[in-house]
Design a protein around this motif. Sequence first.
Motif, PDB file in Angstrom:
ATOM      1  N   MET A   1       0.835  -1.198   0.000  1.00 32.41           N
ATOM      2  CA  MET A   1       0.000   0.000   0.000  1.00 32.41           C
ATOM      3  C   MET A   1       0.874   1.254   0.000  1.00 32.41           C
ATOM      4  O   MET A   1       2.016   1.191   0.439  1.00 32.41           O
ATOM      5  N   THR A   2       0.322   2.351  -0.518  1.00 32.13           N
ATOM      6  CA  THR A   2       1.104   3.594  -0.497  1.00 32.13           C
ATOM      7  C   THR A   2       1.083   4.132   0.932  1.00 32.13           C
ATOM      8  O   THR A   2       0.051   4.136   1.587  1.00 32.13           O
ATOM      9  N   ILE A   3       2.248   4.581   1.339  1.00 34.27           N
ATOM     10  CA  ILE A   3       2.353   5.135   2.696  1.00 34.27           C
ATOM     11  C   ILE A   3       1.700   6.521   2.672  1.00 34.27           C
ATOM     12  O   ILE A   3       2.059   7.348   1.830  1.00 34.27           O
ATOM     13  N   PRO A   4       0.752   6.789   3.590  1.00 34.83           N
ATOM     14  CA  PRO A   4       0.132   8.116   3.585  1.00 34.83           C
ATOM     15  C   PRO A   4       1.140   9.215   3.914  1.00 34.83           C
ATOM     16  O   PRO A   4       2.131   8.971   4.605  1.00 34.83           O
ATOM     17  N   THR A   5       0.886  10.411   3.383  1.00 36.51           N
ATOM     18  CA  THR A   5       1.778  11.548   3.644  1.00 36.51           C
ATOM     19  C   THR A   5       1.842  11.801   5.155  1.00 36.51           C
ATOM     20  O   THR A   5       0.812  11.852   5.823  1.00 36.51           O
ATOM     21  N   PRO A   6       3.053  11.967   5.677  1.00 31.38           N
ATOM     22  CA  PRO A   6       3.150  12.187   7.131  1.00 31.38           C
ATOM     23  C   PRO A   6       2.685  13.579   7.536  1.00 31.38           C
ATOM     24  O   PRO A   6       2.727  14.516   6.730  1.00 31.38           O
ATOM     25  N   VAL A  14       5.171  12.041  11.207  1.00 32.48           N
ATOM     26  CA  VAL A  14       4.440  10.933  11.846  1.00 32.48           C
ATOM     27  C   VAL A  14       3.399  10.472  10.831  1.00 32.48           C
ATOM     28  O   VAL A  14       2.684  11.294  10.249  1.00 32.48           O
ATOM     29  N   HIS A  15       3.327   9.154  10.599  1.00 30.40           N
ATOM     30  CA  HIS A  15       2.426   8.658   9.557  1.00 30.40           C
ATOM     31  C   HIS A  15       1.039   8.329  10.106  1.00 30.40           C
ATOM     32  O   HIS A  15       0.924   7.617  11.104  1.00 30.40           O
ATOM     33  N   ALA A  41       7.105   6.458  17.662  1.00 32.69           N
ATOM     34  CA  ALA A  41       7.401   7.779  18.239  1.00 32.69           C
ATOM     35  C   ALA A  41       6.379   8.219  19.286  1.00 32.69           C
ATOM     36  O   ALA A  41       5.212   7.846  19.234  1.00 32.69           O
ATOM     37  N   ASN A  42       6.857   9.019  20.218  1.00 27.79           N
ATOM     38  CA  ASN A  42       5.977   9.664  21.204  1.00 27.79           C
ATOM     39  C   ASN A  42       6.536  11.074  21.459  1.00 27.79           C
ATOM     40  O   ASN A  42       7.557  11.451  20.872  1.00 27.79           O
ATOM     41  N   LEU A  64       8.847   4.484   8.111  1.00 29.45           N
ATOM     42  CA  LEU A  64       7.533   4.612   8.737  1.00 29.45           C
ATOM     43  C   LEU A  64       7.722   5.058  10.179  1.00 29.45           C
ATOM     44  O   LEU A  64       8.529   4.472  10.907  1.00 29.45           O
ATOM     45  N   VAL A  65       6.996   6.112  10.587  1.00 32.36           N
ATOM     46  CA  VAL A  65       7.040   6.571  11.975  1.00 32.36           C
ATOM     47  C   VAL A  65       5.632   6.411  12.547  1.00 32.36           C
ATOM     48  O   VAL A  65       4.684   7.059  12.088  1.00 32.36           O
ATOM     49  N   LEU A  66       5.506   5.506  13.504  1.00 30.78           N
ATOM     50  CA  LEU A  66       4.181   5.193  14.052  1.00 30.78           C
ATOM     51  C   LEU A  66       3.820   6.143  15.195  1.00 30.78           C
ATOM     52  O   LEU A  66       4.695   6.517  15.984  1.00 30.78           O
ATOM     53  N   PRO A  67       2.541   6.508  15.291  1.00 34.61           N
ATOM     54  CA  PRO A  67       2.109   7.372  16.390  1.00 34.61           C
ATOM     55  C   PRO A  67       1.877   6.582  17.677  1.00 34.61           C
ATOM     56  O   PRO A  67       0.767   6.228  18.013  1.00 34.61           O
ATOM     57  N   ASP A  68       2.985   6.290  18.391  1.00 32.14           N
ATOM     58  CA  ASP A  68       2.924   5.574  19.671  1.00 32.14           C
ATOM     59  C   ASP A  68       2.970   6.679  20.719  1.00 32.14           C
ATOM     60  O   ASP A  68       3.994   7.243  20.961  1.00 32.14           O
TER      61      ASP A  68
END
Length: 246
Positions: A1-6, A14-15, A41-42, A64-68
Amino acid sequence: MTIPTPIHILNVPVHPVTYEDFLIIVGDYITQGHPRQICTANPEFVMTAQRMPEFLAVLQKADLVLPDGVGLLWAAKRLGRPLPERVTGSDGIYVLAERGAREGWRFFLLGARPGVAEKTASILCARYPGLQVVGTYPGSPDEKDYPEIARRIKSVHPDILLVAYGAPKQDLWIAAHKDDLHVPVSIGVGGAFDHVAGVRKRAPKLLIRLNLEWLWRLITQPWRWKRQLDLPRFVWQVIRYEHQHR
Ligand code: UDP
């Protein structure tokens, strides 16, 4: 899948992804095969990155930077680009293991105190039959340990490398070594092994639901109070940014 714009929060991308997107992206990366880096990331990450240019660069280059971290969801909403949900390392490890058991993904668990990664592996393997953990090793992010770590990882060809050295060490370590290790997916997971193995208790579900996990960490790990001052600093900087860019 295409990675959404951060969405950029104080220059840190942050994605906006869900757990399901995360699993699909991991699957795509494994199919494609070249080394990718994922960060969880936090607000502490964001504030550390303001002081440490090399960490900022790693986050900006990560695939990919996840919203943790609920603070990031709050900030994104204020900045007008809400994130769909929190995607954490500590829950992410379970969803990855569940999907991985079905897909045949090969996991290597690196970091945490001696015995913790092994215990994490045995708990996950019991819970998700068929899960392949092809290696565990505490090692350390110290360069002198790298040759031995690299030897162990390269000999078993994992698809996913979970690294628990805490931020920013684990993320700098992955950025420095991922091309040499050539594992398709490397993820910095912070205290996730400690949580799975029960070495450290995660916040009760109610506190997590009330967005108070940070308060739990402050109470159970009081020595972190200095680091946690980053949380009010983060709130202040986001509000200031928002006012300047209105
Ligand atoms: N850790 C490690 N080696 C180090 C530093 C940390 O194995 O040199 C491990 C530690 O045992 C823990 C994990 O890194 O399992 C996460 O630590 P911390 O809670 O500080 O990270 P955070 O969750 O804040 O990113």
